[in-house]
Write a protein that holds these residues in place. Structure first.
Motif, PDB file in Angstrom:
ATOM      1  N   MET A  54       0.816  -1.212   0.000  1.00 49.31           N
ATOM      2  CA  MET A  54       0.000   0.000   0.000  1.00 49.31           C
ATOM      3  C   MET A  54       0.852   1.266   0.000  1.00 49.31           C
ATOM      4  O   MET A  54       0.325   2.370  -0.073  1.00 49.31           O
ATOM      5  N   LEU A  56       2.537   2.233   2.604  1.00 49.22           N
ATOM      6  CA  LEU A  56       2.230   2.847   3.896  1.00 49.22           C
ATOM      7  C   LEU A  56       3.257   2.505   4.971  1.00 49.22           C
ATOM      8  O   LEU A  56       2.999   2.702   6.149  1.00 49.22           O
ATOM      9  N   LYS A  58       5.513   3.412   7.364  1.00 48.22           N
ATOM     10  CA  LYS A  58       5.634   4.797   7.805  1.00 48.22           C
ATOM     11  C   LYS A  58       7.005   5.113   8.386  1.00 48.22           C
ATOM     12  O   LYS A  58       7.319   6.259   8.612  1.00 48.22           O
ATOM     13  N   ARG A  84      -1.143   6.907  -4.989  1.00 49.89           N
ATOM     14  CA  ARG A  84      -2.329   7.366  -4.266  1.00 49.89           C
ATOM     15  C   ARG A  84      -3.606   7.065  -5.055  1.00 49.89           C
ATOM     16  O   ARG A  84      -4.643   6.749  -4.486  1.00 49.89           O
ATOM     17  N   ARG A  87      -4.239   3.366  -4.506  1.00 57.82           N
ATOM     18  CA  ARG A  87      -4.557   3.073  -3.109  1.00 57.82           C
ATOM     19  C   ARG A  87      -6.013   3.434  -2.810  1.00 57.82           C
ATOM     20  O   ARG A  87      -6.455   4.544  -3.055  1.00 57.82           O
ATOM     21  N   GLY A  88      -6.743   2.484  -2.273  1.00 58.99           N
ATOM     22  CA  GLY A  88      -8.130   2.755  -1.944  1.00 58.99           C
ATOM     23  C   GLY A  88      -9.059   2.536  -3.109  1.00 58.99           C
ATOM     24  O   GLY A  88     -10.200   2.146  -2.938  1.00 58.99           O
ATOM     25  N   MET A  93      -7.480  -1.797   1.800  1.00 63.08           N
ATOM     26  CA  MET A  93      -6.965  -2.529   2.957  1.00 63.08           C
ATOM     27  C   MET A  93      -7.873  -2.324   4.169  1.00 63.08           C
ATOM     28  O   MET A  93      -8.400  -1.232   4.376  1.00 63.08           O
ATOM     29  N   PHE A  95      -7.983  -3.226   8.536  1.00 61.35           N
ATOM     30  CA  PHE A  95      -6.980  -3.406   9.582  1.00 61.35           C
ATOM     31  C   PHE A  95      -7.540  -4.194  10.764  1.00 61.35           C
ATOM     32  O   PHE A  95      -8.727  -4.474  10.858  1.00 61.35           O
ATOM     33  N   ALA A 115     -13.771   8.324   1.063  1.00 68.31           N
ATOM     34  CA  ALA A 115     -13.079   7.361   0.198  1.00 68.31           C
ATOM     35  C   ALA A 115     -13.545   7.523  -1.250  1.00 68.31           C
ATOM     36  O   ALA A 115     -12.749   7.445  -2.188  1.00 68.31           O
TER      37      ALA A 115
END
Lengths: 338, 319
Positions: A54, A56, A58, A84, A87-88, A93, A95, A115
């Motif tokens: 993703m 991500l 960090k 980006r 993603r989504g 994803m 969690f 979203a």
């Protein structure tokens, strides 16, 4: 070529205590409509693998190598803006803990609409209608009222349904579910897994299901990959891995599952020892300090991941006949697939 | 909610009663100069002092004095008369309120304008040069005493004694209705001096809060949705990071409205803080009592407003 293909992924973090090798040469693939179960203890690198897909991870000092091919393009090479957009929209994803993963100060409807608005230029009304549809689809009762609820007003299972609604509202091609049921009650776990499976069947989504629970994998996955200390220990089709497991770590996972039909006097068989430090990964096969079958070569040479049966790969130095023998014995005692 | 507010208001009354009683006790316990002797002048005879003491009611027992004071306060909203010059304390406070309001409002504006953006920028790029410079400067801002900072500011920029004569100096305050331009000029230095430590404190607080929030799971969710980083910071990060700041702002405003004693004294602004300072120097009990009570009211009210506001900002809070 599979829709999502991870090739020789390596992720390490520079920390004060040393370099953490979180992912060390992992290759995985998942296709439309299929479910890959990614299994391992905490710290085995499964979540880092998913977050890297993703984009991500960090940690500011992460160094990432390898390829993450999605629909032909390498996600590690494209610009942040392009990533980006994927993603989504195309890869989504969910969690582990839905309470902390939802923003506590925004309404649920707002969080779903966001979203949609991040990727599509639609009116507020349209976004709201689609958010409502998404809530209905994940089975939230009186969905129109729930649009204006805050996360803390819902139960854990409902919150995870909201997370799924957020993830699936744009109909992504890949869904990565990182321990989606770990924080939930057992009865709710089954509902959430069912929901993911139903939605996947309807839409042909490819699913990567990350879990430490082989029971969850047995119920949902088509393929299984077992990870240990940032590497793949064993991977293959579900039946093959569960009925003929060939890696001592997989045996340990199977034996440590509690069983309802076992006599009360029988003790559980946890894997002895502690998960390894990812800063000082044991030499050779990382599992050798905990492996009851380890012998001469194990601490010296990292076992390569080799095909053992069609589609079934194992990284272990034990001779194949020995592995198969022990594996079948363990499986016959512990597994009843189907 | 209504019930909660009513309960809080009742508590507030009790609190203010306790504050008044405590002020009385402290005044009579601590060794301060005898107000009657102070008033009688240099060559006072004991008879004169006794007479003054009697006329001020200082010869009565303390609890009696307290009771009379509270009776006047509750029944007539009367804060008594200054021992110093017989002026009504209530009228005096009312006449000084605009100066304190001007000082507070401007200072709040200045420190928010500096503190919040600096904090946000520092948090977005932690350990960057900007972050280090900003946090270093904020440490200076927090550590520098207001009276020292005020004197330095006067020395550098005041129109009468400054090296660079830019803004009005000490004692140049005029009311806004009288001359808005002079009002503004006279308050620039006090605003920045008063705001300095607050701006520094707020920058550090906003930075800390935002850094913590940006590590939360829901920030990861927002990024996973494909939301732009700018929006992640503003709508997700700041929304959560600034909510607790509101509490602190409310309390700080409440405290400052009770009088910024040091700033008003250094710049000789005729506000409530300056009044409090003068009345303490003169052992002027009614004036002390009045300013303390007045400050306490603001703090109690600010507390209540903040708590009510919080319920709107954070849906998890319910009363």
């Amino acid at each position: 070529m599979a829709l999502l293909e991870i090739q020789d992924l390596r992720v390490s973090f520079q920390t004060r205590d040393g370099v953490v090798h979180a992912v060390d040469g992992v290759s995985l693939a998942v296709d439309r409509g299929r479910t890959l179960g990614l299994v391992g203890e905490s710290g085995s690198g499964k979540s880092v693998t998913a977050l890297t897909v993703m984009g991500l991870t960090k940690h500011p000092n992460a160094s990432i190598d390898g390829k993450i091919l999605f629909d032909g393009g390498d996600l590690l090479q494209i610009s942040p803006a392009e990533l980006r957009r994927i993603r989504g929209k195309r890869v989504a994803m969910i969690f582990q803990d839905p309470l902390s993963s939802l923003h506590p100060l925004h309404k649920i409807g707002w969080q779903i609409e966001e979203a949609i608005n991040a990727h599509e230029d639609v009116s507020g009304q349209v976004a709201r209608r689609r958010a409502l549809e998404a809530l209905k689809e994940v089975g939230i009762p009186s969905a129109s009222d729930r649009l204006d609820s805050y996360p803390h007003e819902l139960s854990g299972g409902m919150r995870q349904r909201v997370m799924i609604a957020i993830a699936l509202v744009l109909d992504p091609e890949i869904l990565i579910a990182d321990e989606p049921t770990t924080a939930l009650d057992v009865t709710v776990q089954a509902q959430i897994l069912d929901l993911i499976r139903v939605l996947q069947d309807e839409r042909g989504t490819g699913v990567v299901l990350i879990t430490h629970d082989l029971g969850v994998v047995a119920e949902t996955a088509d393929e299984v990959a077992v990870m240990y200390a940032g590497r793949i220990a064993e991977r293959g089709p579900l039946e093959s891995v569960l009925e003929a497991p060939e890696h001592p770590y997989t045996w340990g996972l199977l034996q440590s599952l509690p069983r309802l039909d076992a006599p009360r006097t029988e003790r559980l068989h946890p894997i002895s020892g502690q998960p390894p430090s990812l800063i000082r990964v044991p030499s050779g096969c990382a599992f050798h300090p905990r492996c009851p079958y380890a012998f001469g070569i194990c601490p010296q040479v990292v076992p390569p991941l080799l095909v053992s049966q069609p589609g079934h790969e194992v990284a272990c130095h034990l001779p194949v006949p020995t592995r198969r023998g022990i594996g079948r014995e363990v499986a016959s005692k512990e597994v009843s697939v189907g | 909610m209504t019930l909660y507010i009513v309960r809080r208001l009742l508590w507030a009354v009790l609190m203010l009663l306790a504050v008044s009683a405590l002020t009385f006790v402290i005044f009579y316990t601590l060794p301060s100069a005898d107000p009657a002797a102070l008033r009688a002048g240099r060559q006072a005879t004991p008879e004169l002092i006794a007479q003054i003491r009697h006329s001020l009611g200082l010869d009565r027992p303390v609890y009696d004095q307290f009771f009379i004071y509270m009776k006047n306060l509750v029944l007539h909203f009367n804060l008594g008369y200054s021992y110093q010059n017989n002026i009504s304390v209530r009228a005096e406070i009312a006449s000084r309120l605009p100066a304190t309001l001007s000082l507070t409002a401007g200072a709040v504006f200045v420190w928010m304008l500096i503190g919040i953006p600096v904090g946000v920028l520092s948090a977005i790029k932690p350990r960057s040069l900007l972050d280090r410079v900003a946090m270093g400067a904020s440490l200076v801002g927090i550590s520098a005493p207001v009276y020292w900072l005020g004197l330095v500011a006067l020395f550098l920029f005041a129109s009468d004694i400054g090296r660079i004569r830019l803004f009005g100096g000490a004692g140049s305050y005029v009311s806004i209705t009288h001359d808005p331009r002079a009002w503004f000029s006279s308050l620039i230095l006090p605003w920045f001096v008063l705001a300095a430590s607050f701006a520094a404190f707020y920058a550090r607080m906003v930075r800390g809060n935002l850094l913590e929030v940006m590590g939360e799971d829901y920030i990861r969710t927002a990024r996973a949705k494909g939301v732009s980083e700018r929006r992640v910071i503003v709508r997700h990060g700041l929304r959560a990071a600034l909510t607790p700041v509101v509490t602190i702002i409310g309390l700080d405003i409440g405290i400052l409205l009770g009088g910024a004693v040091l700033t008003e004294t250094v710049f000789n602004i005729p506000g409530i803080g300056r009044f409090a300072y003068d009345s303490i120097v003169n052992s002027d009990l009614p004036a002390i009592q009045g300013t303390v009570l007045f400050g306490a009211v603001f703090i109690v009210v600010a507390n209540l407003i903040v708590d009510i506001l919080y319920a709107f900002l954070d849906p998890r809070v319910r009363y």
